[in-house]
Write a protein that holds these residues in place. Structure first.
Motif, short mmCIF file in Angstrom:
data_model
loop_
_atom_site.label_atom_id
_atom_site.label_comp_id
_atom_site.label_asym_id
_atom_site.label_seq_id
_atom_site.Cartn_x
_atom_site.Cartn_y
_atom_site.Cartn_z
N LEU A 353 9.28 -9.79 -13.00
CA LEU A 353 9.14 -11.09 -12.35
C LEU A 353 7.81 -11.15 -11.61
O LEU A 353 7.47 -10.23 -10.86
CB LEU A 353 10.28 -11.31 -11.35
CG LEU A 353 11.71 -11.13 -11.89
CD1 LEU A 353 12.73 -11.30 -10.76
CD2 LEU A 353 11.99 -12.12 -13.01
N THR A 354 7.07 -12.23 -11.84
CA THR A 354 5.82 -12.43 -11.12
C THR A 354 5.89 -13.75 -10.39
O THR A 354 6.66 -14.65 -10.75
CB THR A 354 4.61 -12.44 -12.08
OG1 THR A 354 4.70 -13.60 -12.94
CG2 THR A 354 4.57 -11.19 -12.93
N GLY A 355 5.08 -13.88 -9.38
CA GLY A 355 5.04 -15.13 -8.62
C GLY A 355 4.55 -14.89 -7.21
O GLY A 355 4.61 -13.78 -6.69
N ALA A 466 9.37 -6.59 -9.80
CA ALA A 466 8.74 -7.82 -9.32
C ALA A 466 7.51 -7.48 -8.49
O ALA A 466 7.42 -6.41 -7.87
CB ALA A 466 9.72 -8.62 -8.47
N THR A 467 6.55 -8.39 -8.50
CA THR A 467 5.37 -8.27 -7.65
C THR A 467 4.69 -9.62 -7.55
O THR A 467 4.84 -10.48 -8.43
CB THR A 467 4.37 -7.24 -8.22
OG1 THR A 467 3.25 -7.13 -7.33
CG2 THR A 467 3.86 -7.67 -9.59
N ASN A 468 3.94 -9.82 -6.45
CA ASN A 468 3.14 -11.03 -6.32
C ASN A 468 1.68 -10.76 -6.67
O ASN A 468 0.82 -11.61 -6.46
CB ASN A 468 3.24 -11.61 -4.91
CG ASN A 468 2.81 -10.62 -3.84
OD1 ASN A 468 2.25 -9.57 -4.14
ND2 ASN A 468 3.06 -10.95 -2.58
N ARG A 469 1.40 -9.57 -7.20
CA ARG A 469 0.04 -9.20 -7.59
C ARG A 469 -0.06 -9.19 -9.12
O ARG A 469 0.96 -9.12 -9.82
CB ARG A 469 -0.32 -7.84 -7.01
CG ARG A 469 -0.29 -7.83 -5.48
CD ARG A 469 -0.28 -6.43 -4.91
NE ARG A 469 -1.53 -5.72 -5.19
CZ ARG A 469 -1.73 -4.44 -4.86
NH1 ARG A 469 -0.76 -3.74 -4.27
NH2 ARG A 469 -2.89 -3.87 -5.14
N ASP A 470 -1.27 -9.23 -9.63
CA ASP A 470 -1.50 -9.24 -11.07
C ASP A 470 -1.59 -7.80 -11.57
O ASP A 470 -2.59 -7.10 -11.33
CB ASP A 470 -2.79 -10.00 -11.39
CG ASP A 470 -2.97 -10.24 -12.88
OD1 ASP A 470 -2.43 -9.44 -13.68
OD2 ASP A 470 -3.66 -11.21 -13.24
#
Length: 632
Positions: A353-355, A466-470
């Motif tokens: 999951l990204t975002g 999940a992470t909010n980084r690329d």
């Protein structure tokens, strides 16, 4: 000659200026059509869309504060009963001016939804035959379906309205439900009438806090329904208020404020109250000789109290419905992104999951766990919160005394705790490089061996990360192993920022119900919220709504409950001419948003919103350069 339906014949007569054939229209509709014709309205013209200044709307809201508080609670309940039907619920004052709306987002974005806004007037002179205006004039419930509307441009709508009256029979306001004609629902009319009756009952409780309130009906099973009479009466036996069913049940008797209990009922008031206060049901006759049963619903208070609609007797209809989901996912892009989840979890594919922060990654991870149907636990691991030297031991466990400061009894580890369930690796970008090798080995074999242990254990888990980084950028910078990235991201789901989600209104409504079930949030409030940037996404919106609930002490959230800063940010997106008027800025900001999305194309903006190019230009005139369709 082809046979014409009754409505076809009626419309033909209307447009030709001929007399309407008898029996083709309900009497109220035929009379309304004639009045509209008499004042010179052209049924094929565009209705006059008069919208009063916001100051007048605010003043009328203040004058009807008690009614509005009860009505918004009922509107929220009505919304939950007919949700998904492409509709709008509106509260109007006694003249037919709209005060508040709560809408299905699809309807709110339609041309009709943009016309039914606070301050818009729906009397016959402005809008022709319509339910809101006709109910205001006739003082009775009205349903106008499709082409029964006077103006042809309203033929795609079905509207149902009911007046809200006080115990003296005066119309205080109007409740209206409007929906797309193709979604026409006959039962909605009944629900609107019930909601209006519930508001009327609530007003009696609200306005008579020092009175006894007695419910009565000839049949005991109806005492807890909207069919029961409600009687507010002082400690001396003087009637303060009666609801409409009560007046009907006592027809022929002096059933009005100022009369005495014994003018209406054949029994001693004091003895009757004693029976009721002891929790009993009084069997009594009215002065016309009819037997009724009576119970006490309120013992008079010494001080006024604020009541919500939920404090009055419950409806005689089930309000049970489908269980509310844990999150909203009506954004088309997001729906497509999660369409393959059932197949993915069936194959036990790792899901990534990204975002941005606050977009709901853990909520989605829990949803994946539910979709999988796994019997084991959902175990969340915040990879960024575990010290580098302890990461492997925390994840895979350790034996007693395996390292300094190890738990005395050892630990099985979080991975084994998720056996037969889901292991959620949050902030996966923060996993130390040294630990990434151990994690990759685990993902390949699904076996864990505790630190200091001799034996491996085979486990069965669904992996979600999940992470909010690329992660691709981290791989390129050699800060994250490429083979681990490909192993984790067998299926990647990107959660969009809140600001670009097409289901923003549903998200806001859902959060309000999670924070304060039964609390209404108006369309105008949602429109103001929608125009914020929301860098903190759903988490930030939740905080903003919590603050609004504190500010909005009336049991609902409207524009006034939102903080001043958010209103300033919202008005800043409108053109200078509309900035000082929240009602005008709603449409203006929408026009400018679509204009920006179409890269400055006035024609495309006008088509998308169903407006004239002149109207669009008026709101974007200072935005240069402008581009017409087909021009660079």
């Amino acid at each position: 000659m082809q046979h014409l339906s009754g409505m076809d014949r009626a419309r033909s007569a209307l447009e030709r200026g001929e007399r309407f054939p008898a029996g083709l229209l309900p009497e109220l509709v035929a009379e309304s059509w004639q009045r509209c014709r008499d004042i010179g309205l052209d049924p094929n013209a565009t209705p006059r869309e008069e919208v009063l200044p916001f100051a007048q709307v605010r003043r009328k809201r203040e004058e009807t504060e008690g009614l509005r508080r009860l009505a918004l609670a009922e509107m929220q309940l009505l919304y939950s009963q007919i949700a998904g039907s492409n509709f709008m619920i509106a509260l109007g004052d006694a003249s037919g001016m709209v005060l508040d709306t709560i809408s299905d987002p699809v309807f709110a974005e339609s041309a009709a939804g943009r016309a039914i806004i606070p301050g818009s007037r729906w009397d016959e002179r402005n809008r022709g035959t319509n339910a809101l205006g006709l109910a205001a004039m006739a003082g009775q419930p009205v349903a106008i379906y499709g082409r029964e509307h006077y103006f042809a441009s309203h033929a795609h709508l079905s509207c149902m309205a009911a007046p809200i009256v006080d115990s003296h029979g005066r119309v205080l306001g109007l409740l209206d439900a409007s929906c797309a004609n193709e979604a026409r629902q006959q039962h909605t009319h009944v629900l609107v009438r019930m909601a209006a009756a519930q508001i009327e009952n609530g007003l009696i409780f609200q306005e008579c806090p020092e009175s006894f309130i007695l419910a009565f009906h000839p049949r005991g099973e109806y005492l807890d329904t909207l069919s029961a009479g409600l009687l507010a009466i002082s400690r001396d036996g003087v009637v303060a208020a009666l609801n409409r069913p009560g007046i009907a049940l006592l027809a022929g008797l002096p059933a009005a404020a100022g009369s005495h209990f014994q003018d209406l009922f054949d029994g001693d008031f004091g003895r009757t109250i004693d029976t009721l206060l002891n929790g009993g049901v009084a069997a009594i006759r009215d002065q016309a000789g009819s037997a009724v049963l009576m119970v006490c619903r309120q013992i008079g208070q010494r001080r006024p109290r604020l009541l919500s609609a939920t404090t009055v007797p419950v409806r005689g209809v089930s309000q049970a419905g489908a269980r509310t989901p844990d999150f909203i996912c009506e954004d088309e892009g997001l729906r497509q992104a999660i369409a393959d989840l059932p197949e993915a979890v069936a194959m036990q594919m790792p899901i990534h999951l990204t975002g941005e922060t606050g977009t709901g990654k853990e909520l989605m991870a829990r949803h994946i766990h539910e979709v999988s149907g796994r019997e084991g636990a959902f175990v969340a691991v915040n990879c960024g919160a575990i010290a580098e030297q302890l990461f492997v031991a925390e994840l895979f466990g350790h034996e007693r005394g395996a390292f300094t400061n190890a738990r005395h009894e050892g630990s099985a580890g979080l991975a084994r705790a998720a056996h037969k369930g889901t292991l959620f690796l949050d902030e996966v970008a923060d996993i130390p490089l040294a630990a990434q090798t151990a994690l990759l080995r685990f993902l390949d074999s699904m076996e864990v061996r505790a630190v200091g242990g001799q034996h491996s254990h085979k486990i069965d888990v669904q992996i979600v990360s999940a992470t909010n980084r690329d992660l691709r950028e981290l791989v390129a910078a050699r800060a994250f192993r490429s083979d681990l990235f490909y192993r984790l991201a067998a299926l990647t789901i990107a959660l969009p920022p809140l600001a670009v989600r097409t289901d923003f209104a549903l998200v806001a409504q859902h959060l309000v119900q999670k924070l304060a079930p039964g609390t209404a949030i108006t369309d105008a409030a949602i429109a103001l919220l929608r125009r914020r940037a929301w860098p903190g996404n759903i988490r930030e919106l939740r905080s903003a709504l919590q603050k609004a609930l504190i500010r909005g002490k009336g049991g609902f959230i409207d524009e006034a409950a939102l903080d001043d800063a958010s209103q300033e940010r919202a008005s800043a997106t409108a053109c200078p001419a509309c900035r000082q008027n929240p009602l005008a800025s709603r449409r203006c900001s929408e026009i400018r948003a679509i204009f920006a999305a179409t890269e400055g194309n006035i024609s495309a903006t006008a088509r998308q919103l169903g407006l004239s190019r002149t109207t669009v230009y008026k709101h974007v005139a200072e935005e240069r350069p402008l581009r017409e369709e087909g021009r660079p």
